[in-house]
Design a protein around this motif. Structure first.
Motif, PDB file in Angstrom:
ATOM      1  N   UNK A  77      20.302 -40.140  29.101  1.00  0.00           N
ATOM      2  CA  UNK A  77      20.153 -41.332  29.928  1.00  0.00           C
ATOM      3  C   UNK A  77      19.592 -40.983  31.311  1.00  0.00           C
ATOM      4  N   UNK A  78      20.192 -40.001  31.964  1.00  0.00           N
ATOM      5  CA  UNK A  78      19.753 -39.625  33.313  1.00  0.00           C
ATOM      6  C   UNK A  78      18.338 -39.078  33.314  1.00  0.00           C
ATOM      7  N   UNK A  79      18.016 -38.242  32.348  1.00  0.00           N
ATOM      8  CA  UNK A  79      16.663 -37.685  32.280  1.00  0.00           C
ATOM      9  C   UNK A  79      15.628 -38.800  32.134  1.00  0.00           C
ATOM     10  N   UNK A  80      15.914 -39.754  31.282  1.00  0.00           N
ATOM     11  CA  UNK A  80      14.964 -40.835  31.061  1.00  0.00           C
ATOM     12  C   UNK A  80      14.924 -41.829  32.211  1.00  0.00           C
ATOM     13  N   UNK A  81      16.041 -42.029  32.886  1.00  0.00           N
ATOM     14  CA  UNK A  81      16.067 -42.906  34.051  1.00  0.00           C
ATOM     15  C   UNK A  81      15.258 -42.288  35.190  1.00  0.00           C
ATOM     16  N   UNK A  82      15.426 -40.989  35.390  1.00  0.00           N
ATOM     17  CA  UNK A  82      14.760 -40.308  36.501  1.00  0.00           C
ATOM     18  C   UNK A  82      13.322 -39.880  36.188  1.00  0.00           C
ATOM     19  N   UNK A  83      13.081 -39.417  34.949  1.00  0.00           N
ATOM     20  CA  UNK A  83      11.800 -38.775  34.637  1.00  0.00           C
ATOM     21  C   UNK A  83      11.117 -39.325  33.395  1.00  0.00           C
ATOM     22  N   UNK A  84      11.596 -40.430  32.836  1.00  0.00           N
ATOM     23  CA  UNK A  84      11.109 -40.889  31.537  1.00  0.00           C
ATOM     24  C   UNK A  84       9.898 -41.790  31.555  1.00  0.00           C
ATOM     25  N   UNK A  85       9.060 -41.716  32.578  1.00  0.00           N
ATOM     26  CA  UNK A  85       7.867 -42.562  32.553  1.00  0.00           C
ATOM     27  C   UNK A  85       6.878 -42.057  31.504  1.00  0.00           C
ATOM     28  N   UNK A  86       5.878 -42.854  31.213  1.00  0.00           N
ATOM     29  CA  UNK A  86       4.938 -42.550  30.133  1.00  0.00           C
ATOM     30  C   UNK A  86       4.216 -41.228  30.362  1.00  0.00           C
ATOM     31  N   UNK A  87       3.805 -40.931  31.587  1.00  0.00           N
ATOM     32  CA  UNK A  87       3.052 -39.693  31.829  1.00  0.00           C
ATOM     33  C   UNK A  87       3.924 -38.472  31.564  1.00  0.00           C
ATOM     34  N   UNK A  88       5.180 -38.487  31.986  1.00  0.00           N
ATOM     35  CA  UNK A  88       6.083 -37.365  31.732  1.00  0.00           C
ATOM     36  C   UNK A  88       6.380 -37.246  30.243  1.00  0.00           C
ATOM     37  N   UNK A  89       6.537 -38.386  29.576  1.00  0.00           N
ATOM     38  CA  UNK A  89       6.819 -38.370  28.144  1.00  0.00           C
ATOM     39  C   UNK A  89       5.676 -37.719  27.388  1.00  0.00           C
ATOM     40  N   UNK A  90       4.441 -37.986  27.812  1.00  0.00           N
ATOM     41  CA  UNK A  90       3.287 -37.392  27.142  1.00  0.00           C
ATOM     42  C   UNK A  90       3.288 -35.876  27.296  1.00  0.00           C
ATOM     43  N   UNK A  91       3.758 -35.369  28.442  1.00  0.00           N
ATOM     44  CA  UNK A  91       3.862 -33.922  28.630  1.00  0.00           C
ATOM     45  C   UNK A  91       4.791 -33.316  27.583  1.00  0.00           C
ATOM     46  N   UNK A  92       5.784 -34.086  27.153  1.00  0.00           N
ATOM     47  CA  UNK A  92       6.774 -33.612  26.192  1.00  0.00           C
ATOM     48  C   UNK A  92       6.416 -33.975  24.759  1.00  0.00           C
ATOM     49  N   UNK A  93       5.217 -34.472  24.540  1.00  0.00           N
ATOM     50  CA  UNK A  93       4.760 -34.755  23.185  1.00  0.00           C
ATOM     51  C   UNK A  93       5.111 -36.137  22.668  1.00  0.00           C
ATOM     52  N   UNK A  94       5.617 -37.026  23.520  1.00  0.00           N
ATOM     53  CA  UNK A  94       5.927 -38.394  23.106  1.00  0.00           C
ATOM     54  C   UNK A  94       4.849 -39.293  23.694  1.00  0.00           C
ATOM     55  N   UNK A  95       4.058 -39.933  22.830  1.00  0.00           N
ATOM     56  CA  UNK A  95       2.968 -40.777  23.310  1.00  0.00           C
ATOM     57  C   UNK A  95       3.166 -42.209  22.852  1.00  0.00           C
ATOM     58  N   UNK A  96       3.397 -43.102  23.809  1.00  0.00           N
ATOM     59  CA  UNK A  96       3.569 -44.509  23.480  1.00  0.00           C
ATOM     60  C   UNK A  96       3.463 -45.322  24.756  1.00  0.00           C
ATOM     61  N   UNK A  97       2.921 -46.512  24.639  1.00  0.00           N
ATOM     62  CA  UNK A  97       2.892 -47.427  25.774  1.00  0.00           C
ATOM     63  C   UNK A  97       4.203 -48.200  25.860  1.00  0.00           C
ATOM     64  N   UNK A  98       4.957 -48.244  24.766  1.00  0.00           N
ATOM     65  CA  UNK A  98       6.253 -48.906  24.745  1.00  0.00           C
ATOM     66  C   UNK A  98       7.250 -48.005  25.455  1.00  0.00           C
TER      67      UNK A  98
END
Length: 172
Positions: free
Chosen positions: A54-75
């Motif tokens: 929860x904290x990681x995604x609240x603080x750092x879970x925007x789309x650009x950071x997610x793409x760095x981690x291999x998760x690609x989605x506009x949702x």
């Protein structure tokens, strides 16, 4: 008679027994945890990993950071950065084969190794885990930041009692 674990059993909202017991070693014991080890895994998932996620995604879970981690989605919900467990419970046989310590917290379901996508994410996750400990007044046994070659992970352990709050860096 073939004995198996219920891999789909939920330990918490986002974590299953299967992902906390997975192993690449084909052993006779099939890496099946005891009921006590399952309760220890539930404790880590419910009281630590869910808060970390929860904290990681609240603080750092925007789309650009997610793409760095291999998760690609506009949702945004799909773009959440998952917590990937590379090792959780280990039977004695699995622990021996992977070179684990003889008294490893993994043997009792009291430890997880959390995969990180680099030093920045590893440091952020470690900071979140320390904040959770301080904010909730819960203690942990080990928080070890580890690196081998280009692979980064956090070894995190919580015992039912006698936690040492041991923090180490093991980056080779």
């Amino acid at each position: 008679m073939k004995v198996e674990i219920n891999k789909n059993m939920k330990l918490s909202e986002h974590f299953t027994l299967g992902e906390l017991c997975k192993t690449s070693y084909d052993t006779l014991d099939k890496n099946i945890p005891s009921h006590v080890a399952i309760e220890n895994l539930k404790n880590i998932c419910e009281n630590w990993l869910e808060d970390l996620r929860y904290s990681q995604n609240t603080l750092y879970g925007d789309v650009s950071r997610s793409e760095e981690c291999g998760v690609r989605s506009e949702n945004t919900q799909e773009a959440e950065i998952p917590i990937i467990i590379s090792s959780g419970y280990r039977s004695e046989e699995v622990n021996r084969l992977c070179g684990g310590a003889k008294n490893s917290n993994h043997l009792t379901g009291c430890a997880v190794d959390i995969r990180c996508y680099g030093p920045e994410q590893m440091i952020r996750m470690a900071g979140i885990l320390l904040d959770i400990a301080d904010g909730t007044k819960r203690d942990f046994d080990e928080l070890i930041l580890e690196k081998r070659g280009t692979t980064y992970w956090i070894h995190f352990a919580v015992r039912p009692k006698d936690n040492r709050r041991k923090i180490l860096f093991d980056c080779r």
